[in-house]
Design a protein around this motif. Structure first.
Motif, PDB file in Angstrom:
ATOM      1  N   GLY A 107     -12.566  22.091 -13.461  1.00 39.71           N
ATOM      2  CA  GLY A 107     -13.451  21.320 -14.134  1.00 39.71           C
ATOM      3  C   GLY A 107     -12.661  20.078 -15.183  1.00 39.71           C
ATOM      4  O   GLY A 107     -12.961  18.962 -15.189  1.00 39.71           O
ATOM      5  N   ILE A 108     -11.694  20.644 -15.845  1.00 38.94           N
ATOM      6  CA  ILE A 108     -10.920  19.701 -16.356  1.00 38.94           C
ATOM      7  C   ILE A 108     -10.190  18.678 -15.478  1.00 38.94           C
ATOM      8  O   ILE A 108     -10.225  17.467 -15.901  1.00 38.94           O
ATOM      9  CB  ILE A 108      -9.657  20.459 -17.220  1.00 38.94           C
ATOM     10  N   ALA A 109      -9.899  19.066 -14.527  1.00 42.98           N
ATOM     11  CA  ALA A 109      -8.973  17.996 -13.575  1.00 42.98           C
ATOM     12  C   ALA A 109     -10.026  17.018 -13.224  1.00 42.98           C
ATOM     13  O   ALA A 109      -9.709  15.862 -13.221  1.00 42.98           O
ATOM     14  CB  ALA A 109      -8.504  18.834 -12.224  1.00 42.98           C
ATOM     15  N   ALA A 110     -11.200  17.452 -12.717  1.00 39.27           N
ATOM     16  CA  ALA A 110     -12.250  16.238 -12.344  1.00 39.27           C
ATOM     17  C   ALA A 110     -12.692  15.604 -13.350  1.00 39.27           C
ATOM     18  O   ALA A 110     -12.875  14.303 -13.214  1.00 39.27           O
ATOM     19  CB  ALA A 110     -13.401  17.201 -11.924  1.00 39.27           C
ATOM     20  N   SER A 111     -12.690  16.079 -14.698  1.00 42.74           N
ATOM     21  CA  SER A 111     -13.148  15.185 -15.736  1.00 42.74           C
ATOM     22  C   SER A 111     -12.124  14.200 -16.208  1.00 42.74           C
ATOM     23  O   SER A 111     -12.416  13.002 -16.669  1.00 42.74           O
ATOM     24  CB  SER A 111     -13.421  16.050 -17.093  1.00 42.74           C
ATOM     25  N   ASN A 112     -10.933  14.857 -16.029  1.00 42.52           N
ATOM     26  CA  ASN A 112      -9.570  13.721 -16.134  1.00 42.52           C
ATOM     27  C   ASN A 112      -9.799  12.513 -15.549  1.00 42.52           C
ATOM     28  O   ASN A 112      -9.423  11.587 -15.816  1.00 42.52           O
ATOM     29  CB  ASN A 112      -8.471  14.373 -15.923  1.00 42.52           C
ATOM     30  N   VAL A 113      -9.967  12.919 -14.322  1.00 39.94           N
ATOM     31  CA  VAL A 113     -10.272  11.546 -13.370  1.00 39.94           C
ATOM     32  C   VAL A 113     -11.481  10.537 -13.460  1.00 39.94           C
ATOM     33  O   VAL A 113     -11.347   9.429 -13.309  1.00 39.94           O
ATOM     34  CB  VAL A 113     -10.368  12.127 -11.752  1.00 39.94           C
ATOM     35  N   LEU A 114     -12.580  11.380 -13.716  1.00 40.63           N
ATOM     36  CA  LEU A 114     -13.543  10.606 -13.971  1.00 40.63           C
ATOM     37  C   LEU A 114     -14.299   9.752 -15.201  1.00 40.63           C
ATOM     38  O   LEU A 114     -14.929   8.721 -15.005  1.00 40.63           O
ATOM     39  CB  LEU A 114     -14.954  11.552 -13.452  1.00 40.63           C
ATOM     40  N   LEU A 115     -13.755  10.156 -16.301  1.00 38.22           N
ATOM     41  CA  LEU A 115     -13.854   9.444 -17.659  1.00 38.22           C
ATOM     42  C   LEU A 115     -13.565   8.260 -17.625  1.00 38.22           C
ATOM     43  O   LEU A 115     -14.231   7.412 -18.002  1.00 38.22           O
ATOM     44  CB  LEU A 115     -13.532  10.441 -18.895  1.00 38.22           C
ATOM     45  N   LEU A 165     -15.543  12.209  -4.791  1.00 36.29           N
ATOM     46  CA  LEU A 165     -16.852  12.868  -5.315  1.00 36.29           C
ATOM     47  C   LEU A 165     -17.725  11.905  -6.007  1.00 36.29           C
ATOM     48  O   LEU A 165     -18.666  11.687  -6.137  1.00 36.29           O
ATOM     49  CB  LEU A 165     -16.860  14.221  -5.775  1.00 36.29           C
ATOM     50  N   GLY A 166     -16.918  11.345  -7.322  1.00 33.93           N
ATOM     51  CA  GLY A 166     -17.469  10.485  -8.238  1.00 33.93           C
ATOM     52  C   GLY A 166     -18.304   9.108  -7.420  1.00 33.93           C
ATOM     53  O   GLY A 166     -19.395   8.575  -7.891  1.00 33.93           O
ATOM     54  N   ASN A 167     -17.431   8.728  -6.479  1.00 30.28           N
ATOM     55  CA  ASN A 167     -17.647   7.524  -5.837  1.00 30.28           C
ATOM     56  C   ASN A 167     -18.853   7.771  -4.864  1.00 30.28           C
ATOM     57  O   ASN A 167     -19.717   6.857  -4.386  1.00 30.28           O
ATOM     58  CB  ASN A 167     -16.365   6.883  -5.114  1.00 30.28           C
ATOM     59  N   ARG A 168     -18.993   9.152  -4.289  1.00 26.25           N
ATOM     60  CA  ARG A 168     -19.987   9.498  -3.317  1.00 26.25           C
ATOM     61  C   ARG A 168     -21.295   9.799  -4.017  1.00 26.25           C
ATOM     62  O   ARG A 168     -22.373   9.426  -3.497  1.00 26.25           O
ATOM     63  CB  ARG A 168     -19.568  10.642  -2.697  1.00 26.25           C
ATOM     64  N   ILE A 169     -21.401  10.716  -5.212  1.00 29.27           N
ATOM     65  CA  ILE A 169     -22.475  11.000  -5.602  1.00 29.27           C
ATOM     66  C   ILE A 169     -22.629  10.702  -7.047  1.00 29.27           C
ATOM     67  O   ILE A 169     -24.002  10.832  -7.442  1.00 29.27           O
ATOM     68  CB  ILE A 169     -22.399  12.676  -5.629  1.00 29.27           C
ATOM     69  N   GLY A 170     -21.879   9.846  -7.595  1.00 34.79           N
ATOM     70  CA  GLY A 170     -22.048   9.274  -8.930  1.00 34.79           C
ATOM     71  C   GLY A 170     -21.096  10.055  -9.966  1.00 34.79           C
ATOM     72  O   GLY A 170     -20.941  11.033  -9.872  1.00 34.79           O
ATOM     73  N   LEU A 171     -20.781   8.969 -10.864  1.00 35.80           N
ATOM     74  CA  LEU A 171     -19.744   9.543 -11.871  1.00 35.80           C
ATOM     75  C   LEU A 171     -20.782  10.568 -12.780  1.00 35.80           C
ATOM     76  O   LEU A 171     -19.795  11.632 -13.319  1.00 35.80           O
ATOM     77  CB  LEU A 171     -19.428   8.486 -12.914  1.00 35.80           C
ATOM     78  N   GLU A 172     -21.858  10.309 -13.344  1.00 36.90           N
ATOM     79  CA  GLU A 172     -22.654  11.212 -14.153  1.00 36.90           C
ATOM     80  C   GLU A 172     -22.690  12.563 -13.658  1.00 36.90           C
ATOM     81  O   GLU A 172     -22.459  13.831 -14.264  1.00 36.90           O
ATOM     82  CB  GLU A 172     -24.123  10.788 -14.469  1.00 36.90           C
ATOM     83  N   SER A 184     -20.985  14.190 -11.308  1.00 33.92           N
ATOM     84  CA  SER A 184     -19.793  14.692 -10.943  1.00 33.92           C
ATOM     85  C   SER A 184     -19.188  15.267 -12.486  1.00 33.92           C
ATOM     86  O   SER A 184     -18.763  16.488 -12.584  1.00 33.92           O
ATOM     87  CB  SER A 184     -18.888  13.847 -10.392  1.00 33.92           C
ATOM     88  N   LEU A 185     -19.375  14.577 -13.266  1.00 41.32           N
ATOM     89  CA  LEU A 185     -19.078  14.765 -14.689  1.00 41.32           C
ATOM     90  C   LEU A 185     -19.683  16.224 -15.350  1.00 41.32           C
ATOM     91  O   LEU A 185     -18.924  16.979 -15.808  1.00 41.32           O
ATOM     92  CB  LEU A 185     -19.037  13.713 -15.666  1.00 41.32           C
ATOM     93  N   TRP A 186     -20.983  15.965 -15.109  1.00 36.31           N
ATOM     94  CA  TRP A 186     -21.716  17.207 -15.550  1.00 36.31           C
ATOM     95  C   TRP A 186     -21.345  18.630 -14.969  1.00 36.31           C
ATOM     96  O   TRP A 186     -21.302  19.676 -15.629  1.00 36.31           O
ATOM     97  CB  TRP A 186     -23.305  17.069 -15.441  1.00 36.31           C
ATOM     98  N   SER A 187     -21.226  18.363 -13.666  1.00 44.41           N
ATOM     99  CA  SER A 187     -20.712  19.574 -12.815  1.00 44.41           C
ATOM    100  C   SER A 187     -19.308  20.169 -13.322  1.00 44.41           C
ATOM    101  O   SER A 187     -19.084  21.165 -13.465  1.00 44.41           O
ATOM    102  CB  SER A 187     -20.510  19.259 -11.335  1.00 44.41           C
ATOM    103  N   ALA A 188     -18.369  19.133 -13.722  1.00 41.44           N
ATOM    104  CA  ALA A 188     -17.325  19.432 -14.084  1.00 41.44           C
ATOM    105  C   ALA A 188     -17.216  20.187 -15.351  1.00 41.44           C
ATOM    106  O   ALA A 188     -16.496  21.236 -15.712  1.00 41.44           O
ATOM    107  CB  ALA A 188     -16.263  18.175 -14.183  1.00 41.44           C
ATOM    108  N   VAL A 189     -18.093  19.790 -16.263  1.00 48.09           N
ATOM    109  CA  VAL A 189     -18.133  20.370 -17.746  1.00 48.09           C
ATOM    110  C   VAL A 189     -18.654  21.608 -17.535  1.00 48.09           C
ATOM    111  O   VAL A 189     -18.619  22.795 -18.268  1.00 48.09           O
ATOM    112  CB  VAL A 189     -19.064  19.457 -18.630  1.00 48.09           C
TER     113      VAL A 189
END
Length: 399
Positions: free
Chosen positions: A117-125, A75-82, A84-89
């Motif tokens: 949400g924590i799982a996604a943030s762990n990956v994307l930061l 998802l981070g590579n597809r729609i962008g890190l920012e 994806s991270l906002w959605s995760a938070v």
């Protein structure tokens, strides 16, 4: 000064704001989990949960960390890190609120949502740091890990005292951590509005030639290193309180011992951050960190009366190991896209295996009737990290 990446939003033109955002996000990535362990008996009493159900409650976050990791990477590579991270938070904030509702369904649903949400943030930061501040990777990773350690230790230490205040009970101990998640969701908004959608990976010639970490021995070495250090950390977080109580410590004392275990990791985070800048590879520091965890586990097994000493040693090893893991996601990858893939793989494999630690530990304790056998087995499993550290620490990239 490090120049901003051309793909980065114009909202973040200074490393100061970027660092603030990273640390604010990091403050939400351990507290919902570590605040639960010391007051798990209180939660069980409220809803009448069995020991098995409580074990599942501890099992859910780690399994979701594993299951969501590859999806978050894609998802981070597809729609962008920012975005994806906002959605995760936002998911962390929503789950934290749901968890304090009086219905038992809120506890389960909230745990699932915030863990996602924590799982996604762990990956994307980590890939976000590699993309925008490559030259400061070690510094930002170290501060990011330190922030997680600080907030996690505070959450453990104050969980029992907060649960004793007034008539609110344990809901205050876990509900208070919805506040930083809500703040982070608001602070991320300017980046989300200005963020650019990344180009597809197949449109990038260099990216198309990148090797998948799943097909790399180095990718598996990094992932298993992540798995073993995480398994010990979460097993101690989940089971140290009843272990300590069986050896004469009070519930409150056990909570503060867990606070120390996580607080000393801050020292290791910062020390490891400085050491990584000076070392040509991570073999030696990875081995020393792994050895410290093994010594701490052995001490708890043979001399639990001085648990404070062993938790300090194990905490130093755990803190250093976490910084090393987060750094390896970037150091072993060619670019931020491959870093996202490696981060997703390592956390999928790592947390998938780590989730079995607390579960099997509890089952073995239940059937053996003591703490000696499960603790000895945990130590035996962790010794493999001493072998993996020199392999994952070699100065190589996946390619």
């Amino acid at each position: 000064m490090t120049q901003p990446s051309p793909t980065r939003s114009s909202v973040v033109q200074s490393s100061g704001f970027f660092l603030f955002l990273v640390l604010l996000t990091a403050a939400n990535l351990r507290t919902p989990i570590t605040a639960t362990g010391p007051i798990l008996d209180n939660i069980r009493a409220t809803f009448g949960l069995s020991a098995a159900a409580a074990g599942v409650l501890n099992f859910i976050p780690l399994m979701l960390f594993a299951a969501i990791a590859p999806i978050a990477s894609w998802l981070g590579n597809r729609i962008g890190l920012e975005k994806s991270l906002w959605s995760a938070v936002c998911l962390i904030a929503l789950g934290s609120v749901l968890r304090i509702l009086p219905a038992e369904s809120g506890l389960w649903l909230g745990t699932i949502i915030l863990s996602t949400g924590i799982a996604a943030s762990n990956v994307l930061l980590p890939p976000l740091i590699k993309r925008d501040f490559t030259q400061h990777t070690a510094k930002y990773i170290g501060l990011y890990a330190s922030t997680m350690a600080i907030t996690a230790s505070i959450a453990s230490g104050i969980a029992v005292p907060l649960a004793s205040l007034g008539n609110i009970g344990w809901q205050l101990s876990v509900g208070v951590w919805a506040i930083p998640a809500l703040i982070a969701a608001v602070v991320w908004l300017p980046l989300v509005k200005k963020a650019r959608t990344p180009r597809p990976l197949n449109a990038m010639t260099d990216g198309a030639r990148l090797k998948s970490p799943w097909r790399s021995a180095l990718g598996w070495q990094v992932s298993l290193f992540m798995a073993l250090q995480s398994m010990v950390f979460y097993t101690l977080i989940d089971w140290f309180t009843p272990f300590a109580q069986s050896h004469g410590f009070s519930q409150a004392s056990a909570g503060w011992l867990l606070f120390v275990y996580q607080a000393v990791a801050i020292i290791a985070n910062l020390g490891c951050m400085s050491a990584l800048k000076r070392m040509k590879d991570q073999r030696l520091i990875g081995f020393i960190a792994s050895l410290a965890i093994s010594i701490g586990l052995a001490g708890l097994l043979f001399a639990p009366a001085i648990a404070l000493l062993w938790l300090i040693i194990a905490g130093l090893g755990a803190g250093a190991s976490m910084v090393i893991c987060l750094s390896l996601f970037n150091l072993r990858a060619v670019d931020h896209r491959q870093a996202a893939q490696l981060s997703g793989m390592a956390q999928c494999v790592g947390y998938g295996i780590a989730a079995l630690g607390p579960l099997i530990f509890g089952i073995i304790h239940q059937y053996s009737g003591n703490w000696t056998f499960p603790l000895a087995l945990l130590l035996a499993c962790h010794l493999f990290q001493l072998i993996l550290a020199p392999l994952a620490g070699r100065a190589r990239q996946i390619g």
